[in-house]
Write a protein that holds these residues in place. Structure first.
Motif, short mmCIF file in Angstrom:
data_model
loop_
_atom_site.label_atom_id
_atom_site.label_comp_id
_atom_site.label_asym_id
_atom_site.label_seq_id
_atom_site.Cartn_x
_atom_site.Cartn_y
_atom_site.Cartn_z
N LEU A 167 37.36 -18.28 -14.84
CA LEU A 167 36.16 -18.58 -15.63
C LEU A 167 36.41 -18.34 -17.12
O LEU A 167 35.91 -19.08 -17.97
N LYS A 168 37.18 -17.32 -17.41
CA LYS A 168 37.52 -17.05 -18.82
C LYS A 168 38.32 -18.21 -19.39
O LYS A 168 38.08 -18.64 -20.53
N GLU A 169 39.27 -18.74 -18.62
CA GLU A 169 40.07 -19.87 -19.09
C GLU A 169 39.21 -21.11 -19.30
O GLU A 169 39.42 -21.87 -20.24
N ILE A 170 38.24 -21.32 -18.42
CA ILE A 170 37.34 -22.47 -18.55
C ILE A 170 36.46 -22.34 -19.78
O ILE A 170 36.13 -23.33 -20.44
N GLY A 171 36.06 -21.11 -20.10
CA GLY A 171 35.20 -20.88 -21.26
C GLY A 171 33.77 -20.54 -20.90
O GLY A 171 32.88 -20.62 -21.75
N VAL A 172 33.52 -20.15 -19.63
CA VAL A 172 32.18 -19.71 -19.23
C VAL A 172 31.84 -18.45 -20.01
O VAL A 172 32.66 -17.54 -20.15
N ASP A 173 30.61 -18.36 -20.52
CA ASP A 173 30.25 -17.27 -21.42
C ASP A 173 30.07 -15.93 -20.72
O ASP A 173 30.59 -14.91 -21.17
N PHE A 174 29.32 -15.92 -19.60
CA PHE A 174 29.00 -14.66 -18.94
C PHE A 174 29.24 -14.79 -17.44
O PHE A 174 29.29 -15.89 -16.90
N CYS A 175 29.39 -13.64 -16.77
CA CYS A 175 29.61 -13.68 -15.33
C CYS A 175 28.88 -12.51 -14.67
O CYS A 175 28.57 -11.50 -15.30
N GLN A 176 28.64 -12.68 -13.35
CA GLN A 176 27.86 -11.72 -12.59
C GLN A 176 28.35 -11.73 -11.15
O GLN A 176 28.68 -12.79 -10.61
N GLY A 177 28.41 -10.61 -10.52
CA GLY A 177 28.85 -10.54 -9.13
C GLY A 177 29.41 -9.17 -8.81
O GLY A 177 29.53 -8.30 -9.68
N ALA B 31 0.82 -1.21 0.00
CA ALA B 31 0.00 0.00 0.00
C ALA B 31 0.86 1.26 0.00
O ALA B 31 0.50 2.27 -0.63
N GLU B 32 1.97 1.23 0.71
CA GLU B 32 2.84 2.40 0.81
C GLU B 32 3.91 2.43 -0.28
O GLU B 32 4.81 3.27 -0.25
N ASN B 33 3.80 1.49 -1.23
CA ASN B 33 4.70 1.48 -2.39
C ASN B 33 6.17 1.47 -1.98
O ASN B 33 6.98 2.25 -2.46
N ARG B 34 6.49 0.58 -1.02
CA ARG B 34 7.86 0.53 -0.50
C ARG B 34 8.72 -0.53 -1.17
O ARG B 34 9.82 -0.82 -0.72
N LEU B 35 8.20 -1.15 -2.24
CA LEU B 35 9.03 -2.04 -3.05
C LEU B 35 9.71 -1.21 -4.14
O LEU B 35 9.16 -0.23 -4.63
N PHE B 36 10.90 -1.59 -4.52
CA PHE B 36 11.56 -0.93 -5.64
C PHE B 36 12.44 -1.94 -6.38
O PHE B 36 12.87 -2.95 -5.82
N GLY B 37 12.65 -1.68 -7.65
CA GLY B 37 13.45 -2.57 -8.48
C GLY B 37 14.93 -2.25 -8.39
O GLY B 37 15.32 -1.09 -8.27
N ARG B 38 15.74 -3.29 -8.40
CA ARG B 38 17.19 -3.14 -8.45
C ARG B 38 17.68 -3.97 -9.64
O ARG B 38 16.96 -4.81 -10.18
N CYS B 39 18.92 -3.78 -10.03
CA CYS B 39 19.45 -4.57 -11.14
C CYS B 39 20.96 -4.74 -10.97
O CYS B 39 21.62 -3.91 -10.34
N GLN B 40 21.47 -5.83 -11.54
CA GLN B 40 22.90 -6.11 -11.49
C GLN B 40 23.36 -6.59 -12.86
O GLN B 40 22.72 -7.44 -13.49
N MET B 41 24.50 -6.06 -13.29
CA MET B 41 24.99 -6.36 -14.63
C MET B 41 25.42 -7.83 -14.78
O MET B 41 26.00 -8.41 -13.87
N ILE B 42 25.11 -8.39 -15.94
CA ILE B 42 25.66 -9.67 -16.39
C ILE B 42 26.51 -9.34 -17.61
O ILE B 42 25.99 -8.85 -18.61
N ALA B 43 27.80 -9.61 -17.53
CA ALA B 43 28.73 -9.19 -18.59
C ALA B 43 29.41 -10.39 -19.21
O ALA B 43 29.43 -11.49 -18.63
N ALA B 44 29.95 -10.20 -20.40
CA ALA B 44 30.73 -11.25 -21.04
C ALA B 44 31.98 -11.53 -20.20
O ALA B 44 32.64 -10.60 -19.72
N THR B 45 32.29 -12.81 -20.00
CA THR B 45 33.47 -13.16 -19.21
C THR B 45 34.73 -12.62 -19.87
O THR B 45 35.63 -12.14 -19.21
N ASP B 46 34.76 -12.71 -21.19
CA ASP B 46 35.88 -12.15 -21.95
C ASP B 46 35.33 -10.96 -22.74
O ASP B 46 34.77 -11.13 -23.83
N PRO B 47 35.46 -9.74 -22.25
CA PRO B 47 34.85 -8.57 -22.92
C PRO B 47 35.42 -8.30 -24.30
O PRO B 47 34.76 -7.66 -25.12
N LEU B 48 36.64 -8.77 -24.56
CA LEU B 48 37.23 -8.52 -25.87
C LEU B 48 36.73 -9.50 -26.91
O LEU B 48 36.82 -9.25 -28.11
#
Length: 912
Positions: free
Chosen positions: A870-880, A656-673
């Motif tokens: 993770l880049k050496e393993i070959g995981v595509d994306f990472c987050q944290g 009722a008091e609209n105290r929820l709000f959205g947050r977000c966190q980036m998911i990026a390529a493990t190897d940006p290049l």
């Protein structure tokens, strides 16, 4: 799939399996033959076997294989016998080349899995045993059929599996005895294993398979058509009954009306309903006659005299139509005569006969008896079944038989199964099938429609991955859970048991150093193994048991009141104390101290629980050996419950008091290049009454307890879609958002309809929306989850399986779930730069995901060191936090660059 996330090419199964074999070797899992292989694979001065020598040894071994069936299902034994055979040929001083050794390991594992998965009574097993070594020889000579998309050997194995029922029953199709034909083909492969023989065998088996499959399909088609006809008849019967009930159910009507229906008019309506697509006017005509008769029977005499000619025409029509369905002329004449007397009268002048009436029962009186429907987990599983599912069914109380579900009735509520011949029909009601599943007489199995080679490779990869997981989560000495895994299991288990109470038990082994001084490290290991086995025998199967440290164990007594938990702990002390440890000539009495912590689900942080149990155990030890002490925290328990109930009462206020709000966190390529990618996971935020942000972990348990998570998920979806609509130009330049969905929402038809409506509105680019579901939710409600995913994927959305690895899902289950991303559980990521076992586990998950064309995302990437691994393993994306900390969704438009300067290729802007 979101822009920028191209479909990953599937890796050949053989390559994936070879990688997993290497990981098994690296992590030192108890595969002794692999350890030997690793040593043999190192460069040495000794000469290497050439492939002709290996092939000659296999041929020699094949000649002397009688009585050694174990070699088919034990890869280690086969390799040892092959080595002995090579030595017998005077080649013992040589060793296997690394590539040949890997092929021997891989194909040995493949055939071991194949033969162990086939039932002992299978008619095809002896057939496959005859060609086992020729196929192994082919692979070791360089013909790597597992890595080929199409290969005669794959088709031969798959076709032999399809022909098994025909071989078993000695079936003859088009004057060909299938068993004799198969025996002849296999004999040629056994005696002349060369590429041309395989190609010819493939062609001949393909023709036999085509004939047998056509026969089976014909059998199934006949059975299905029969049931479809029965259901169509039942649907027509109900439709006609509904029309009749609308007119007369629960009413007083002339007695002649039910007689008219009984003597043929209802049957005419049924025939018309069945033919409604070809003759829609026929049913309308019959219903009009019925309505007219009902109207006329209650009409005044004066009005009937005016319509006498029309009535007579109608009565003639009734008699004409009844003649085609009513074989009893007496009944036919009697009902027409009765209608005539009631409507037109008799005698001169004509006088209408007095009308006898009857009350028709209400329409729903019969159906009410079928209610209520009981709630049952097994019935829920039955409702999730689909045509094409396979079961192992106990037949005649003696043996199990593979049966395929070929028909499910919606009106008849029947489940119809056939065997692999399309015969031996088994018809079960929903309740009967649920009872068979409950008793273990009906067990769902992997689809036999899948090719044999696919089923075998899936199972082989699954076993390898399970072994890696086991090594990472179990103590190598006792094979119990490690401390880390116990904490994770403890958190999972306590969160889902609702209002139940549990007991955590900490066991400290006393005087272990004394035993170590006498027996040495080998003796201590044997003691720990013996103690672990004793504990396992005396705890319930659903309880959790772990080794916490060098001298300590832990048990979670689930759903155990304090008094009962205390009694169990005291019993354990006596059992351990009575079970003397024998080492050579010495016998030791084992003393322990036990600390107990009673608690309710979700009461405490897991680490706090363990600290309290340890404290109680130390207190018990101070009181002397073999004591039990209970940690008392009743007041804190009550305070927690009060806090939880307080939150439950404040949920509506938060909305009722609209105290929820959205947050977000980036998911990026493990190897940006190597790849440009900008994706965000949507998170939830809650503001307290004082304006400070409250951790969602304080709010969500209350919402889950009240079964109100769909409301939260609806809020998140609406909030995110509103942001996209207000920032469309910016969102178009991104790769998309990931939105988490709870298990309660996945299982809610109402939420599914809400989400479909929101997506259908067309205000968001659906291809950029990914929905995340946890592995635990998916595994516990597989049928509902598959249905949900299929419905939402029609809009172009993608799905991510979150926390993969926490539930140890099967490889075949993952293949059938139809997700696009696999999100690796952060528990295997956060220490990956310091833990070789975690590296192996993540490599295995990544390999399996990529073999199915899935993209991988790693959670808990807290620093660049983890990202590099993770880049050496070959995981595509990472987050944290090492990529980016969460921010408010409202701040995202301010954080991103202006549209005119926006460029994904600008890696300097992103800080890479």
């Amino acid at each position: 799939m979101p822009a920028g996330a191209e479909v990953r090419e599937r890796r050949p199964i053989g390559q994936v399996a070879a990688t997993l074999l290497d990981l098994l070797t690296e992590t030192g899992i108890d595969y002794p033959e692999l350890a030997v292989s690793a040593a043999a694979a190192r460069p040495q001065a000794a000469a290497l076997f050439d492939r002709d020598e290996i092939a000659a040894a296999i041929t020699k071994l094949q000649e002397n294989l009688a009585g050694e069936r174990k070699l088919h299902w034990d890869a280690g034994a086969l390799k040892q016998r092959l080595q002995e055979t090579l030595s017998g040929l005077g080649l013992g001083a040589k060793s296997f080349a690394p590539a040949d050794l890997q092929h021997l390991e891989l194909y040995g594992r493949f055939f071991e899995t194949l033969f162990n998965d086939i039932a002992q009574a299978s008619e095809i097993k002896p057939v496959l045993e005859r060609i086992h070594l020729p196929l192994l020889s082919l692979a070791l000579r360089g013909d790597d059929f597992l890595n080929a998309d199409l290969h005669p050997v794959k088709n031969i194995l798959n076709q032999l599996s399809v022909l098994e029922p025909a071989v078993k029953t000695n079936r003859i199709v088009k004057n060909i005895n299938i068993k004799n034909a198969v025996d002849n083909i296999v004999a040629r492969i056994h005696n002349e294993s060369n590429p041309e023989v395989f190609k010819q065998a493939e062609r001949e088996l393909e023709e036999l398979t085509r004939q047998v499959t056509r026969s089976v399909d014909t059998n199934v088609k006949r059975i299905v058509e029969t049931y479809e006809g029965q259901q169509k008849l039942e649907r027509a019967r109900r439709s006609v009954q509904d029309e009749i009930d609308k007119r007369i159910a629960g009413r007083v009507v002339p007695k002649v009306i039910p007689e008219l229906l009984q003597y043929g008019w209802q049957h005419l309506l049924l025939i018309a309903e069945l033919n409604i697509e070809r003759k829609p006017e026929e049913k309308r005509a019959y219903l009009k006659v019925f309505d007219d008769l009902l109207f006329w029977l209650f009409e005044q005499d004066s009005m009937l005299k005016i319509q006498a000619a029309t009535i007579q025409t109608t009565l003639d029509y009734v008699k004409e139509q009844l003649t085609s369905v009513c074989t009893n002329v007496f009944f036919l004449d009697s009902v027409v005569d009765e209608l005539t007397a009631l409507l037109l009268g008799s005698g001169e002048p004509r006088v209408r006969k007095p009308m006898a009436t009857v009350r028709i029962p209400p329409a729903d009186s019969a159906s009410q008896k079928e209610l209520p429907i009981k709630e049952d987990a097994w019935l829920a599983q039955v409702e999730q079944l689909s045509i094409g599912d396979w079961f192992s069914m106990l037949r005649d109380g003696q043996s199990f038989e593979a049966m395929k579900l070929v028909w499910i009735g919606d009106l008849l509520q029947l489940y119809v199964f056939v065997n692999r011949d399309g015969l031996n029909k088994l018809e079960l009601s929903k309740e009967e099938l649920a009872d068979l599943m409950r008793s273990g007489d009906a067990i769902k199995m992997e689809s036999l429609d899948s090719p044999l080679v696919d089923r075998t490779t899936n199972l082989m990869l699954q076993k390898m991955h399970e072994k890696l997981l086991f090594n990472a989560t179990h103590d190598p000495v006792t094979e119990l859970f490690t401390r880390e895994e116990f904490c994770k299991q403890l958190k999972n288990e306590t969160a889902k048991i609702g209002e139940a109470h549990h007991m955590l038990c900490h066991i400290e082994v006393l005087d272990l150093r004394v035993i170590a001084n006498i027996c040495g490290s080998t003796g201590v290991e044997q003691l720990l193994k013996s103690l672990a086995a004793t504990l396992a025998q005396h705890v319930d199967s659903h309880d959790l048991l772990a080794r916490l440290g060098d001298e300590s164990f832990a048990i979670l007594f689930k759903n155990r009141p304090a008094a009962e938990g205390l009694a169990s702990a005291r019993k354990l002390v006596k059992v351990v104390n009575d079970a003397h440890f024998q080492w050579q000539e010495n016998s030791f009495s084992i003393s322990v101290s036990l600390g107990l912590v009673p608690f309710a689900a979700e009461s405490y942080d897991v680490q706090e629980l363990l600290r309290r149990a340890d404290s109680a155990s130390m207190s018990a030890e101070r009181s002397g050996p073999n004591n039990v002490v209970v940690f008392s925290s009743e007041d804190e328990n009550l305070r927690y419950q009060e806090k939880l109930h307080e939150w439950i009462g404040r949920i509506d206020k938060v909305f009722a008091e609209n105290r929820l709000f959205g947050r977000c966190q980036m998911i990026a390529a493990t190897d940006p290049l190597a790849a440009n990618h900008l994706h965000y996971e949507i998170l939830l935020g809650v503001t307290g009454e004082d304006g400070n942000v409250i951790p969602p972990d304080h709010f969500i348990p209350a919402v889950e307890r009240c079964q109100r998570m769909p409301e939260i998920d609806k809020w998140v979806v609406n909030n995110v879609f509103d942001w996209i609509a207000g920032n469309r130009e910016l969102f178009d330049k991104m790769d998309g958002f990931s939105i988490n969905l709870s298990g309660q929402s996945i299982n809610s038809e109402e939420f599914l309809e809400f989400l479909k409506s929101a997506l259908a509105a067309g205000n968001v680019p659906c291809e950029k929306i990914t929905f995340e579901i946890t592995e635990t939710v998916a595994a516990e409600n597989l049928g509902f989850t598959k249905k949900f995913i299929a419905a939402i994927k029609q809009f172009g959305c993608t799905f991510s399986l979150d926390d993969f690895g926490s539930g140890y899902s099967s490889y075949s289950y993952l293949k059938n779930l139809n997700v696009d991303y696999l999100k690796i559980d952060g528990a295997f990521v956060k220490e990956i730069h310091n833990n070789k076992a975690d590296v192996a586990i993540v490599k295995s998950m990544n390999e399996i995901a990529h073999s199915m064309g899935l993209r991988t995302i790693a959670e808990y990437v807290e620093n660049n060191e983890i990202r590099s691994v993770l880049k050496e393993i070959g995981v595509d994306f990472c987050q944290g936090y090492g990529i980016e900390k969460p921010i408010r969704l409202a701040e995202l438009s301010d954080k991103l660059p202006p549209s005119e300067l926006f460029s994904f290729e600008n890696v300097e802007f992103w800080g890479f």
